[in-house]
Scaffold this active site. Structure first.
Site, mmCIF file in Angstrom:
data_model
loop_
_atom_site.group_PDB
_atom_site.id
_atom_site.type_symbol
_atom_site.label_atom_id
_atom_site.label_comp_id
_atom_site.label_asym_id
_atom_site.label_seq_id
_atom_site.Cartn_x
_atom_site.Cartn_y
_atom_site.Cartn_z
ATOM 1 N N ARG A 213 0.816 -1.211 0.000
ATOM 2 C CA ARG A 213 0.000 0.000 0.000
ATOM 3 C C ARG A 213 0.853 1.265 0.000
ATOM 4 O O ARG A 213 0.332 2.369 -0.183
ATOM 5 C CB ARG A 213 -0.906 0.010 1.227
ATOM 6 C CG ARG A 213 -1.877 -1.135 1.269
ATOM 7 C CD ARG A 213 -2.740 -1.043 2.493
ATOM 8 N NE ARG A 213 -3.710 0.018 2.363
ATOM 9 C CZ ARG A 213 -4.967 -0.158 1.991
ATOM 10 N NH1 ARG A 213 -5.412 -1.343 1.742
ATOM 11 N NH2 ARG A 213 -5.791 0.856 1.882
ATOM 12 N N LYS B 286 2.341 -1.895 -18.137
ATOM 13 C CA LYS B 286 3.175 -2.841 -17.373
ATOM 14 C C LYS B 286 4.651 -2.493 -17.527
ATOM 15 O O LYS B 286 5.393 -2.430 -16.569
ATOM 16 C CB LYS B 286 2.963 -4.288 -17.837
ATOM 17 C CG LYS B 286 1.683 -4.967 -17.477
ATOM 18 C CD LYS B 286 1.559 -5.385 -16.037
ATOM 19 C CE LYS B 286 0.939 -4.303 -15.226
ATOM 20 N NZ LYS B 286 -0.496 -4.194 -15.214
ATOM 21 N N GLU C 145 5.500 0.871 -15.721
ATOM 22 C CA GLU C 145 5.455 0.965 -14.261
ATOM 23 C C GLU C 145 6.513 0.125 -13.566
ATOM 24 O O GLU C 145 6.969 0.494 -12.494
ATOM 25 C CB GLU C 145 4.059 0.671 -13.708
ATOM 26 C CG GLU C 145 3.601 -0.762 -13.782
ATOM 27 C CD GLU C 145 2.200 -0.983 -13.214
ATOM 28 O OE1 GLU C 145 1.805 -0.315 -12.255
ATOM 29 O OE2 GLU C 145 1.501 -1.873 -13.739
ATOM 30 N N HIS D 1 0.066 9.600 -38.400
ATOM 31 C CA HIS D 1 -0.493 10.934 -38.168
ATOM 32 C C HIS D 1 0.350 11.702 -37.153
ATOM 33 O O HIS D 1 -0.146 12.643 -36.535
ATOM 34 C CB HIS D 1 -1.951 10.816 -37.716
ATOM 35 C CG HIS D 1 -2.808 10.162 -38.749
ATOM 36 N ND1 HIS D 1 -3.180 10.800 -39.909
ATOM 37 C CD2 HIS D 1 -3.308 8.911 -38.841
ATOM 38 C CE1 HIS D 1 -3.906 9.970 -40.665
ATOM 39 N NE2 HIS D 1 -3.984 8.814 -40.034
ATOM 40 N N LYS E 126 -0.081 0.009 -4.268
ATOM 41 C CA LYS E 126 -1.064 -0.924 -4.840
ATOM 42 C C LYS E 126 -2.480 -0.361 -4.784
ATOM 43 O O LYS E 126 -3.260 -0.531 -5.710
ATOM 44 C CB LYS E 126 -0.991 -2.233 -4.052
ATOM 45 C CG LYS E 126 -1.937 -3.310 -4.532
ATOM 46 C CD LYS E 126 -1.403 -3.974 -5.756
ATOM 47 C CE LYS E 126 -2.329 -5.038 -6.293
ATOM 48 N NZ LYS E 126 -2.020 -5.334 -7.700
HETATM 49 C C1 AGP Z 1 -1.603 -1.487 -12.644
HETATM 50 O O1 AGP Z 1 -0.629 -2.435 -12.663
HETATM 51 C C2 AGP Z 1 -1.777 -0.723 -11.395
HETATM 52 N N1 AGP Z 1 -1.605 -1.450 -10.236
HETATM 53 C C3 AGP Z 1 -2.962 0.246 -11.400
HETATM 54 O O2 AGP Z 1 -3.118 0.796 -12.663
HETATM 55 C C4 AGP Z 1 -4.319 -0.300 -10.907
HETATM 56 O O3 AGP Z 1 -4.876 -1.146 -11.856
HETATM 57 C C5 AGP Z 1 -5.244 0.888 -10.628
HETATM 58 O O4 AGP Z 1 -4.675 1.688 -9.636
HETATM 59 C C6 AGP Z 1 -6.634 0.473 -10.237
HETATM 60 O O5 AGP Z 1 -6.630 -0.265 -9.051
HETATM 61 P P1 AGP Z 1 -7.893 -1.094 -8.594
HETATM 62 O O6 AGP Z 1 -8.111 -2.163 -9.601
HETATM 63 O O7 AGP Z 1 -7.540 -1.625 -7.251
HETATM 64 O O8 AGP Z 1 -9.057 -0.138 -8.561
#
Ligand code: AGP
Length: 607
Positions: free
Chosen positions: A27, A483, A486, A502, A602
């Site tokens: 988190r 992916k 990030e 374009h 996360k």
């Molecule tokens: C992608 O790998 C990320 N972890 C991020 O884009 C994630 O999908 C987004 O923050 C949404 O999270 P959620 O599915 O928990 O709502």
């Protein structure tokens, strides 16, 4: 963002707080801290530092803190940089607290109550600790109630008072807190995943209620300070977690779990040879009476929405919009009671998605949440929920959540197609046969992962990369590019191939890495001609292509990876596994922390 934990127990809690913070580290992982009431010296001791939980653990090993009641925090910085002072817990006078969320009016509160002189950090949180201390009259609940009346923003606050040893207080608005009985006491945390096998039931703390955590009781009080009976839910997914198993990172483990979890998500919705949403409790009229669909989500979950839109338009011939949840309510979306709003979220706590859902419901829309975490805020706010049942996803980069969300959306679309007359019996049958073959298609790619690892080596030095494709392939490339960005920090853009000339093709020069995906048979020729356009500008081309597509110029590619031949509508699944692995290997071979990429968390619980 930010993980919070509290324990009051019969034994020392330092190690348990550290272990739980490790579970919550996804988190946020800028800094970590804990505060424990030391019974011998009758005082609260704080240890905190910038860095990971492992750094905090080292600090605690130097001088351990004994005590049976304590709180902990792992931070994702919002207000104030990453440094020891800004780490939580914050302590002011008789109050020690940790916070998840954002206090929007902290400067106003600070100035109005003249709290500036007491502050050491730059955080919004410390202002609240100072405010609670200022109001404190020996009555914790009354003081907390008074203080939160001044707060604008989202918060999960977990508080200890010096003169109330052994008791932890918590209150929240939007940001989640769950509480549970453990074998030898009680605990609270930001999410169920943190309960880590210590409990089999948990309660979600209701908004603006105050929870008192005693060693032998969890007491809940409503806004009028009336005691209310907590509602406990069964924990029906495995929170014991066997760690990363034989894998070096959670991401690889979660990628490898996909055949199994996709199968589970689909098989539970195929009954006697038909798609059934009965266990989800979704009534048929919800799916037949809507005239349009709006999907809203963030990041990876939004990419699921884009793929779903392509399929819905194709199969259902319905008008579908896909909106960024963070833009949703500011874009004045056209919504009425005939609109079905679908929100997609792994965590069920993403605040932008939650707020978008609340907004849509206020406009009269009916809603379905496609959610992984049971009992999460978005799940509770949605009219109906389809759970993806992927199990805990720990790596910040979403993988199995994406493919199970897609699987659930495919089941929903299949059911709608039957109900709305787009599928006859034989079309439903062949769609289901396709769905039942997805796991094998994904497994086929996973079994050849060493080939993808080889491809990844050519990207290690890249600064930029492009991904091109058309139709459904383009939607998966958006996810593939996210992916790679990030976790490997390579600037990657996905383009609809026809759009390149374009403007963007100006960036394609000698050896620019370009990854192309070709799985859609009806647009194969057009796609291949777009690929030739970048080849002739010297691009270093990697092709992911269905095995049943013939290539006359195979030698012109740096790499060709053959994907299992599948129904065009389903090839997105093996492609996604291939692109996840590609990003994974690039990140790992670059020596990066795959599971915890910089600046990310996360669960995004701030707007
Ligand atoms: C992608 O790998 C990320 N972890 C991020 O884009 C994630 O999908 C987004 O923050 C949404 O999270 P959620 O599915 O928990 O709502």
């Amino acid at each position: 963002m930010c993980g919070i934990v509290g324990y009051t127990a019969r034994k020392d809690v330092e190690n348990r707080i550290l272990n739980t913070l490790e579970l919550l580290e996804y988190r946020g992982y800028d800094s970590a801290g804990l505060a424990i009431y030391n019974e011998k010296f009758q005082q609260v001791v704080v240890r905190k530092c910038a860095g990971r939980v492992s750094d905090l653990r080292e600090k605690c090993q130097e001088v351990p803190v004994a005590g049976t009641c304590g709180i902990g925090h792992t931070r994702w910085a919002t207000h104030g940089g990453v440094c020891d002072e800004n780490a939580h817990p914050h302590r002011c006078g008789r109050v020690t607290l940790v916070h998840n969320g954002i206090i929007e009016n902290y400067e106003e509160i600070r100035d109005h109550f003249g709290l500036g002189g007491e502050l050491i950090s730059e955080t919004d949180t410390e202002v609240i600790a100072a405010l609670i201390d200022k109001f404190y009259d020996g009555r914790p609940r009354a003081t907390i109630s008074r203080a939160i009346k001044y707060i604008k923003g989202t918060f999960a606050l977990v508080i200890m008072f010096d003169d109330k040893p052994g008791v932890i207080y918590a209150v929240r608005n939007v940001s989640p807190i769950v509480a549970a009985y453990t074998g030898d006491g009680t605990m609270l945390a930001s999410d169920v995943a943190a309960l880590g096998g210590q409990a089999d039931k948990y309660m979600v703390v209701p908004e603006y209620h105050i929870v008192e955590l005693h060693q032998n009781a969890i007491l809940v009080y409503d806004e009028k300070d009336q005691k209310v009976k907590p509602e406990f839910l069964e924990i029906d997914w495995d929170t014991t977690r066997d760690g990363k198993g034989r894998y070096p990172f959670y991401m690889e483990k979660e990628i490898m779990e996909q055949p199994e979890v996709i199968k589970n998500a689909l098989c539970s919705r195929i009954v006697d040879g038909h798609i059934s949403l009965e266990t989800d409790g979704i009534p048929d009229p919800l799916l037949t009476d809507c005239s349009r669909i709006v999907i809203t989500a963030c990041g990876t979950a939004r990419h699921v929405g884009l793929a779903s839109k392509a399929l819905m338009q194709n199969i259902l011939r319905m008008h579908v919009d896909v909106e960024y949840a963070s833009e949703f309510m500011y874009s004045n979306p056209v919504i009425d009671e005939k609109t079905l709003v679908i929100v997609i979220s792994q965590s069920g706590e993403t605040i932008d998605t939650l707020e978008a859902l609340k907004y849509a419901r206020r406009q009269g829309a009916r809603s379905i949440g496609v959610i992984n975490v049971k009992g999460s805020s978005i799940a509770r706010e949605s009219d109906y929920v389809m759970y993806t049942a992927a199990g805990p996803e720990i790596a910040v980069a979403s993988t199995k959540a994406y493919t199970t969300q897609l699987a659930v959306m495919y089941a929903l679309i299949g059911r709608m197609a039957v109900l709305r007359g787009n599928f006859d019996e034989s079309q439903e049958k062949s769609f289901i046969e396709g769905l039942l073959g997805i796991s094998a298609g994904v497994q086929n790619v996973l079994d050849r992962r060493t080939d993808i690892h080889r491809i990844a080596r050519d990207l290690l030095e890249a600064k930029d990369a492009f991904m091109i494709g058309r139709g459904l392939d383009y939607t998966i490339l958006l996810e593939g590019a996210l992916k790679l960005k990030e976790i490997s920090y390579i600037h990657t853009e996905a383009y609809a191939s026809g759009e390149l000339k374009h403007g963007t093709i100006a960036l394609i020069t000698e050896n620019t890495p370009v990854i192309a995906v070709v799985t859609q048979h009806d647009i194969k020729e057009k796609e291949l001609s777009n690929i030739r356009e970048v080849q002739s500008r010297g691009a270093q081309l990697t092709l992911f292509v269905s095995e049943d597509m013939e290539l006359s110029d195979q030698e012109k590619y740096s790499h060709v990876f053959r994907l299992p031949a599948m129904d065009d509508r389903l090839s997105i699944f093996p492609v996604s596994a291939a692109l996840q692995l590609l990003a994974y290997y690039v990140s790992m071979d670059r020596g990066l922390d795959v599971d915890k990429p910089r600046n990310l968390a996360k669960v995004v619980t701030v707007e």
